[in-house]
Write a protein that holds these residues in place. Structure first.
Motif, PDB file in Angstrom:
ATOM      1  N   LEU A 110       0.944  -1.114   0.010  1.00 44.46           N
ATOM      2  CA  LEU A 110       0.020  -0.006  -0.081  1.00 44.46           C
ATOM      3  C   LEU A 110       1.079   1.433  -0.001  1.00 44.46           C
ATOM      4  O   LEU A 110       1.785   1.191   0.824  1.00 44.46           O
ATOM      5  CB  LEU A 110      -0.846  -0.159   1.251  1.00 44.46           C
ATOM      6  CG  LEU A 110      -1.749  -1.073   1.337  1.00 44.46           C
ATOM      7  CD1 LEU A 110      -2.424  -1.235   2.782  1.00 44.46           C
ATOM      8  CD2 LEU A 110      -2.987  -1.118   0.377  1.00 44.46           C
ATOM      9  N   ILE A 111       0.574   2.233  -0.872  1.00 45.45           N
ATOM     10  CA  ILE A 111       1.273   3.383  -0.735  1.00 45.45           C
ATOM     11  C   ILE A 111       0.731   4.278   0.369  1.00 45.45           C
ATOM     12  O   ILE A 111      -0.372   4.755   0.467  1.00 45.45           O
ATOM     13  CB  ILE A 111       1.006   4.218  -2.306  1.00 45.45           C
ATOM     14  CG1 ILE A 111       2.108   3.245  -3.326  1.00 45.45           C
ATOM     15  CG2 ILE A 111       1.977   5.444  -2.212  1.00 45.45           C
ATOM     16  CD1 ILE A 111       1.954   3.807  -4.710  1.00 45.45           C
ATOM     17  N   LEU A 112       1.846   4.895   1.087  1.00 46.38           N
ATOM     18  CA  LEU A 112       1.475   5.883   2.112  1.00 46.38           C
ATOM     19  C   LEU A 112       2.754   6.885   2.011  1.00 46.38           C
ATOM     20  O   LEU A 112       3.809   6.710   2.174  1.00 46.38           O
ATOM     21  CB  LEU A 112       1.636   4.986   3.647  1.00 46.38           C
ATOM     22  CG  LEU A 112       1.605   6.005   4.713  1.00 46.38           C
ATOM     23  CD1 LEU A 112       0.003   6.786   4.710  1.00 46.38           C
ATOM     24  CD2 LEU A 112       1.681   5.075   6.119  1.00 46.38           C
ATOM     25  N   SER A 113       2.060   8.203   1.969  1.00 47.95           N
ATOM     26  CA  SER A 113       2.887   9.271   1.844  1.00 47.95           C
ATOM     27  C   SER A 113       2.681   9.975   3.287  1.00 47.95           C
ATOM     28  O   SER A 113       1.659   9.986   3.740  1.00 47.95           O
ATOM     29  CB  SER A 113       2.921  10.168   0.673  1.00 47.95           C
ATOM     30  OG  SER A 113       3.085   9.149  -0.378  1.00 47.95           O
ATOM     31  N   GLY A 114       3.614  10.942   3.454  1.00 48.49           N
ATOM     32  CA  GLY A 114       3.161  12.010   4.583  1.00 48.49           C
ATOM     33  C   GLY A 114       4.291  12.897   4.819  1.00 48.49           C
ATOM     34  O   GLY A 114       5.295  12.922   4.216  1.00 48.49           O
ATOM     35  N   PHE A 115       3.832  13.804   5.649  1.00 50.07           N
ATOM     36  CA  PHE A 115       4.646  15.119   6.071  1.00 50.07           C
ATOM     37  C   PHE A 115       4.729  15.260   7.350  1.00 50.07           C
ATOM     38  O   PHE A 115       3.903  15.064   8.213  1.00 50.07           O
ATOM     39  CB  PHE A 115       4.177  16.444   5.497  1.00 50.07           C
ATOM     40  CG  PHE A 115       3.794  16.181   3.927  1.00 50.07           C
ATOM     41  CD1 PHE A 115       4.873  16.548   2.956  1.00 50.07           C
ATOM     42  CD2 PHE A 115       2.580  15.899   3.469  1.00 50.07           C
ATOM     43  CE1 PHE A 115       4.839  16.273   1.652  1.00 50.07           C
ATOM     44  CE2 PHE A 115       2.281  15.715   2.088  1.00 50.07           C
ATOM     45  CZ  PHE A 115       3.396  15.945   1.298  1.00 50.07           C
ATOM     46  N   VAL A 116       5.945  15.413   8.183  1.00 49.80           N
ATOM     47  CA  VAL A 116       6.044  15.634   9.569  1.00 49.80           C
ATOM     48  C   VAL A 116       6.581  17.008   9.727  1.00 49.80           C
ATOM     49  O   VAL A 116       7.420  17.375   9.227  1.00 49.80           O
ATOM     50  CB  VAL A 116       6.993  14.699  10.090  1.00 49.80           C
ATOM     51  CG1 VAL A 116       7.023  14.694  11.543  1.00 49.80           C
ATOM     52  CG2 VAL A 116       6.656  13.257   9.738  1.00 49.80           C
ATOM     53  N   GLY A 163       4.321  24.444  12.300  1.00 50.32           N
ATOM     54  CA  GLY A 163       4.411  24.311  10.907  1.00 50.32           C
ATOM     55  C   GLY A 163       5.781  23.797  10.246  1.00 50.32           C
ATOM     56  O   GLY A 163       5.820  23.957   9.010  1.00 50.32           O
ATOM     57  N   ASN A 164       7.084  24.136  11.008  1.00 45.85           N
ATOM     58  CA  ASN A 164       8.317  23.901  10.091  1.00 45.85           C
ATOM     59  C   ASN A 164       8.308  22.213  10.036  1.00 45.85           C
ATOM     60  O   ASN A 164       8.063  21.689  10.712  1.00 45.85           O
ATOM     61  CB  ASN A 164       9.123  24.257  11.019  1.00 45.85           C
ATOM     62  CG  ASN A 164       9.148  25.746  11.507  1.00 45.85           C
ATOM     63  OD1 ASN A 164       9.099  26.706  10.547  1.00 45.85           O
ATOM     64  ND2 ASN A 164       9.210  26.271  13.069  1.00 45.85           N
ATOM     65  N   GLN A 165       9.062  22.174   8.643  1.00 44.66           N
ATOM     66  CA  GLN A 165       9.151  20.733   8.332  1.00 44.66           C
ATOM     67  C   GLN A 165      10.318  20.181   9.121  1.00 44.66           C
ATOM     68  O   GLN A 165      11.382  20.594   9.409  1.00 44.66           O
ATOM     69  CB  GLN A 165       9.394  20.802   6.774  1.00 44.66           C
ATOM     70  CG  GLN A 165       8.305  21.114   5.927  1.00 44.66           C
ATOM     71  CD  GLN A 165       8.994  21.801   4.490  1.00 44.66           C
ATOM     72  OE1 GLN A 165      10.036  22.299   4.515  1.00 44.66           O
ATOM     73  NE2 GLN A 165       8.047  21.807   3.700  1.00 44.66           N
ATOM     74  N   LEU A 166      10.044  18.655   9.655  1.00 46.45           N
ATOM     75  CA  LEU A 166      10.914  18.209  10.332  1.00 46.45           C
ATOM     76  C   LEU A 166      11.667  16.977   9.500  1.00 46.45           C
ATOM     77  O   LEU A 166      11.276  16.006   8.991  1.00 46.45           O
ATOM     78  CB  LEU A 166      10.335  17.565  11.456  1.00 46.45           C
ATOM     79  CG  LEU A 166       9.839  18.239  12.815  1.00 46.45           C
ATOM     80  CD1 LEU A 166       9.103  17.560  13.945  1.00 46.45           C
ATOM     81  CD2 LEU A 166      11.055  19.067  13.347  1.00 46.45           C
ATOM     82  N   ALA A 167      12.836  17.381   9.266  1.00 46.44           N
ATOM     83  CA  ALA A 167      13.780  16.493   8.439  1.00 46.44           C
ATOM     84  C   ALA A 167      14.420  15.446   9.571  1.00 46.44           C
ATOM     85  O   ALA A 167      14.606  15.552  10.823  1.00 46.44           O
ATOM     86  CB  ALA A 167      14.984  17.116   7.853  1.00 46.44           C
ATOM     87  N   GLY A 168      14.769  14.109   9.251  1.00 43.06           N
ATOM     88  CA  GLY A 168      15.469  13.322   9.794  1.00 43.06           C
ATOM     89  C   GLY A 168      14.735  12.523  11.011  1.00 43.06           C
ATOM     90  O   GLY A 168      15.181  12.005  11.813  1.00 43.06           O
ATOM     91  N   VAL A 169      13.417  12.621  10.552  1.00 41.76           N
ATOM     92  CA  VAL A 169      12.341  11.605  11.476  1.00 41.76           C
ATOM     93  C   VAL A 169      12.473  10.374  11.154  1.00 41.76           C
ATOM     94  O   VAL A 169      12.132  10.081  10.033  1.00 41.76           O
ATOM     95  CB  VAL A 169      10.794  12.395  11.620  1.00 41.76           C
ATOM     96  CG1 VAL A 169       9.916  11.553  12.335  1.00 41.76           C
ATOM     97  CG2 VAL A 169      10.925  13.935  12.096  1.00 41.76           C
ATOM     98  N   THR A 170      12.701   9.485  12.107  1.00 34.98           N
ATOM     99  CA  THR A 170      12.615   7.932  11.841  1.00 34.98           C
ATOM    100  C   THR A 170      11.066   7.520  11.761  1.00 34.98           C
ATOM    101  O   THR A 170      10.357   7.546  12.682  1.00 34.98           O
ATOM    102  CB  THR A 170      13.317   7.100  12.790  1.00 34.98           C
ATOM    103  OG1 THR A 170      14.585   7.697  12.924  1.00 34.98           O
ATOM    104  CG2 THR A 170      13.390   5.605  12.586  1.00 34.98           C
ATOM    105  N   LEU A 182      14.401  16.496   3.785  1.00 36.31           N
ATOM    106  CA  LEU A 182      14.475  17.968   3.982  1.00 36.31           C
ATOM    107  C   LEU A 182      13.235  18.718   4.009  1.00 36.31           C
ATOM    108  O   LEU A 182      13.168  19.536   4.652  1.00 36.31           O
ATOM    109  CB  LEU A 182      15.583  18.583   2.906  1.00 36.31           C
ATOM    110  CG  LEU A 182      17.011  17.970   2.894  1.00 36.31           C
ATOM    111  CD1 LEU A 182      17.772  18.796   2.111  1.00 36.31           C
ATOM    112  CD2 LEU A 182      17.592  18.197   4.490  1.00 36.31           C
ATOM    113  N   ALA A 183      12.344  18.126   3.270  1.00 33.52           N
ATOM    114  CA  ALA A 183      11.061  18.694   3.400  1.00 33.52           C
ATOM    115  C   ALA A 183      10.027  18.051   4.396  1.00 33.52           C
ATOM    116  O   ALA A 183       8.798  18.409   4.636  1.00 33.52           O
ATOM    117  CB  ALA A 183      10.196  18.568   1.981  1.00 33.52           C
ATOM    118  N   GLY A 184      10.587  17.283   5.335  1.00 35.51           N
ATOM    119  CA  GLY A 184       9.867  16.580   6.234  1.00 35.51           C
ATOM    120  C   GLY A 184       8.959  15.266   5.680  1.00 35.51           C
ATOM    121  O   GLY A 184       7.717  14.967   6.247  1.00 35.51           O
ATOM    122  N   ALA A 185       9.052  14.966   4.579  1.00 37.63           N
ATOM    123  CA  ALA A 185       8.229  13.981   3.900  1.00 37.63           C
ATOM    124  C   ALA A 185       8.891  12.622   3.965  1.00 37.63           C
ATOM    125  O   ALA A 185      10.129  12.447   3.954  1.00 37.63           O
ATOM    126  CB  ALA A 185       8.066  14.591   2.331  1.00 37.63           C
TER     127      ALA A 185
END
Length: 736
Positions: free
Chosen positions: A51-57, A62-69, A81-84
């Motif tokens: 199943l395709i699941l995309s997301g933004f953290v 509202g600042n994008q969070l990079a490096g979220v596991t 880098l876009a929190g995606a």
């Protein structure tokens, strides 16, 4: 289908936040305060589904969070880098997609919703420390301690702690990171774990919850080890009664803890009302919810625009619970019965339109369905298609920027198609932003005029995008495309400098006579597998190999004829795969002296002689893998006893009858022990004899401590690297 979830999952039903909450009907099944609650056992085992699941953290601002596991099932990746993030395989537990997000300095988040393909989730992570929602305190374990945030109080026991991984008692300083969510706080839905406040009662019935408040407590030692309450010890939670929810209060309300593996709230205790507070005891810490259970009802309908066209991928909110419209504009939301609600399509979720459409939903009877349709104003759209002309991955992140606003972030379909709505009544300059799978950003200047705008095909050349594409052409002229998304590609293994192989659940490729000076190879065995390990294509291929050292990427261009499940006749195959070089390995046989091995300093005492020693280096870390032909399981047990004394945390322990595996970790140090009574064959070994026991010892390993999984990939990959030099059952199947 697009689904956006805000907060620690902001899905809740709050009677006290509605002006007509006085008309809410009580649930007929009130808890018995004298009844001992028995926590039910629920399914926690994820099943990997395509199943395709995309997301933004993002953070609360509202600042994008990079490096979220981001972890789901046995797959782990990090936001860009876009929190995606984008996943093409997800872990599904009892028909619910469950994902976990973690980042140092932030409260972990677990999301859970009914499984759906092409979902897009928006997630907000809250930082630890002092804020209106959170606090942090350090105290000594030998004293009873009272913690408090706002009016929420937690009484911690004296001498009542254990190390979670080893179950050993703990004495010393305890740090408590606490988050408390008052239902009246505007951030309540944005900080709550879960998905839709679906819960399981002690009789195994499913209910929807109305929350009186949630508290989350994370305990850790001075050196970062996770702590829990000791067996037989309890902590006391005292919840304030939220403002506006003090009418017709019951004498007791159930307590529920959040099961992160199942993605569900589980009934776990009872809180008694004492004045303007509810007090109850808990035996372990997680998120605890003071909630009134309600039998479930459903609200559904269609969202159409002024021309009676379906409004696709937009969010309908009923109080705090979202539902996302599908290709026909249909939505469906599970709600608690007996509670009046408001259904809304918010301005920010539909082009910042001005005349917001809302409808009142009456209090519903249990197990009933209420239909509520929406008609929204017509908005113009921006559409197009990203095409990777280098035959790599076309999936991209797309958003619109205008007047300093970032608007309509979304992922394209796998084939690169996208469509986003324009903001209502805005005319003027805007910029379409595209971030490709290899992190390159493309900007296209636009001028919006309240008319539909089709940009057409946008060609990009992403030669180094991780992933790949195969095109099959059959004798009748028909074609079929098989595309690999980045999360499917685990990595390249280089063995003894002369064997190259791709280790992936979906691709098998091995070049046994590899040389860095040679780029072209013929008669290379290549197989493409589905997610169950069944072959989609098998053939002997021509392969061009190119290593890009500055990026650590191997590029494989593949051509030839292969047998596929798509067509009974062999077809022409053309493809490209880009994958990281994950590990270099050099093998040595019959090592009799420990002095001949570069063992990390923390290694347990290992038995000699060692039938095969593999020195490893790469993204997985530096260290050794030791393999033995001795089938005696006592060797496993003896080394395990030594490793248990090191005080490392246990990442996993599989204790089967015929096979055993345990992995320890402390910081960037890892020890893994594996035993298989059936034996296994080693890749790169000059003999075909079976091996039975393996020790892996790694330093500088990129493992996330809290999640117990590899930052670069996932738990299954770490386990696979521990087996890199053995022919696994998957590889045996691929070769057949």
């Amino acid at each position: 289908m697009k689904r956006i979830i805000i907060g620690f999952l902001g899905i809740l039903m709050i009677a006290g936040c509605s002006d007509n909450s006085k008309t809410d009907t009580p649930d007929p099944e009130q808890p018995n305060p004298d009844l001992e609650i028995t926590e039910v056992t629920v399914n926690e085992k994820p099943e990997m589904k395509t199943l395709i699941l995309s997301g933004f953290v993002k953070d609360p601002q509202g600042n994008q969070l990079a490096g979220v596991t981001v972890t789901t099932g046995n797959v782990t990746m990090q936001t860009n880098l876009a929190g995606a993030f984008r996943l093409d395989q997800v872990g599904v537990v009892s028909q619910r997609t469950v994902i976990h997000c973690s980042k140092e300095g932030y409260f972990n988040i677990t999301r859970s919703l009914e499984q759906a393909d092409e979902d897009i989730w928006e997630i907000i992570m809250y930082p630890k420390g002092e804020s209106d929602l959170s606090t942090s305190a350090t105290f000594t374990s030998t004293n009873a301690t009272k913690l408090q945030i706002g009016k929420m109080k937690i009484n911690m026991p004296q001498n009542g702690y254990r190390i979670e991984s080893s179950n050993k008692s703990y004495t010393g300083n305890v740090t408590a990171d606490i988050i408390y969510l008052d239902p009246n706080n505007p951030s309540f839905s944005a900080a709550m774990p879960g998905g839709d406040l679906i819960a399981v009662r002690q009789d195994n019935s499913n209910v929807s919850l109305v929350s009186y408040g949630i508290v989350g407590v994370n305990l850790s030692s001075g050196d970062g080890q996770q702590l829990q309450l000791a067996d037989g010890k309890t902590a006391t939670l005292t919840y304030p009664i939220p403002e506006g929810m003090d009418n017709n209060l019951p004498e007791s309300i159930p307590l529920w803890y959040f099961n992160e593996k199942a993605g569900l709230w589980i009934e776990a205790g009872i809180a008694q009302r004492v004045g303007n507070e509810y007090t109850g005891e808990v035996k372990h810490f997680s998120y605890y919810n003071l909630d009134d259970p309600k039998r479930r009802a459903k609200v559904e309908g269609k969202v159409m625009d002024c021309k009676n066209r379906p409004v696709i991928g937009k969010k309908v909110i009923i109080n705090h619970s979202p539902g996302i419209t599908d290709a026909q504009g249909f939505y469906s939301i599970t709600v608690p019965s007996g509670t009046s609600m408001t259904a809304t399509v918010r301005s920010e979720d539909y082009g910042y339109y001005k005349n917001v459409v809302s409808h009142t939903i009456p209090a519903l009877d249990a197990e009933t369905t209420y239909t509520q349709n929406f008609q929204l104003p017509c908005l113009s759209s921006i559409s197009g298609q990203i095409v990777n002309t280098c035959e790599s991955n076309s999936a991209s992140l797309v958003w619109l920027e205008y007047n300093g606003i970032i608007y309509e972030e979304t992922y394209t379909k796998t084939n690169g198609l996208f469509s986003i709505s324009s903001p209502e009544d805005y005319t003027g300059p805007a910029t379409l932003k595209i971030r490709t799978s290899s992190e390159n950003t493309i900007s296209i200047d636009l001028r919006l005029n309240n008319k539909d705008l089709n940009i057409g095909i946008i060609n990009v050349c992403e030669e180094n995008a991780i992933g790949g594409t195969f095109i099959f052409t059959f004798p009748n002229g028909s074609t079929r495309t098989y595309e690999f998304n980045p999360s499917q590609m685990e990595g390249v293994i280089r063995l003894n400098g002369n064997t190259l192989m791709i280790s992936s659940e979906n691709v098998y490729l091995e070049i046994p006579d590899y040389s860095p000076e040679q780029s072209q190879y013929s008669n290379v065995s290549v197989a493409i597998l589905d997610d169950n390990g069944n072959p989609i294509m098998i053939g002997e291929m021509n392969v061009d190999v190119n290593f890009i050292p500055e990026k650590g990427i191997y590029q494989f261009d593949i051509t030839g004829k292969g047998n596929t499940t798509y067509n009974p006749q062999p077809g022409d195959v053309k493809g490209r795969i880009n994958v990281y070089l994950v590990i270099d390995m050099v093998n040595h046989q019959n090592v009799t002296s420990i002095q001949d091995i570069d063992l990390p300093s923390f290694a347990p005492t290992v038995p000699t002689p060692i039938d095969l020693v593999s020195h490893v280096n790469g993204r997985i870390g530096q260290g050794v893998i030791l393999d033995y032909k001795n089938p005696d399981v006592e060797i496993f047990n003896q080394i395990k006893k030594q490793a248990d004394l090191l005080g490392f945390d246990i990442l996993w322990f599989d204790d089967g009858e015929d096979s055993k595996e345990i992995c320890y970790q402390q910081g960037d140090k890892v020890i893994q022990l594996s035993y298989d009574a059936q034996g296994f064959t080693l890749i790169g070994s000059p003999d075909d004899e079976d091996y039975y026991f393996e020790i892996m010892i790694l330093d500088d390993c990129k493992i996330d401590f809290e999640e117990g999984r590899s930052v670069h990939s996932n738990k299954m990959i770490l386990k696979q690297w521990g087996h890199i030099n053995r022919t696994s059952q998957l590889h045996k199947k691929e070769k057949q």
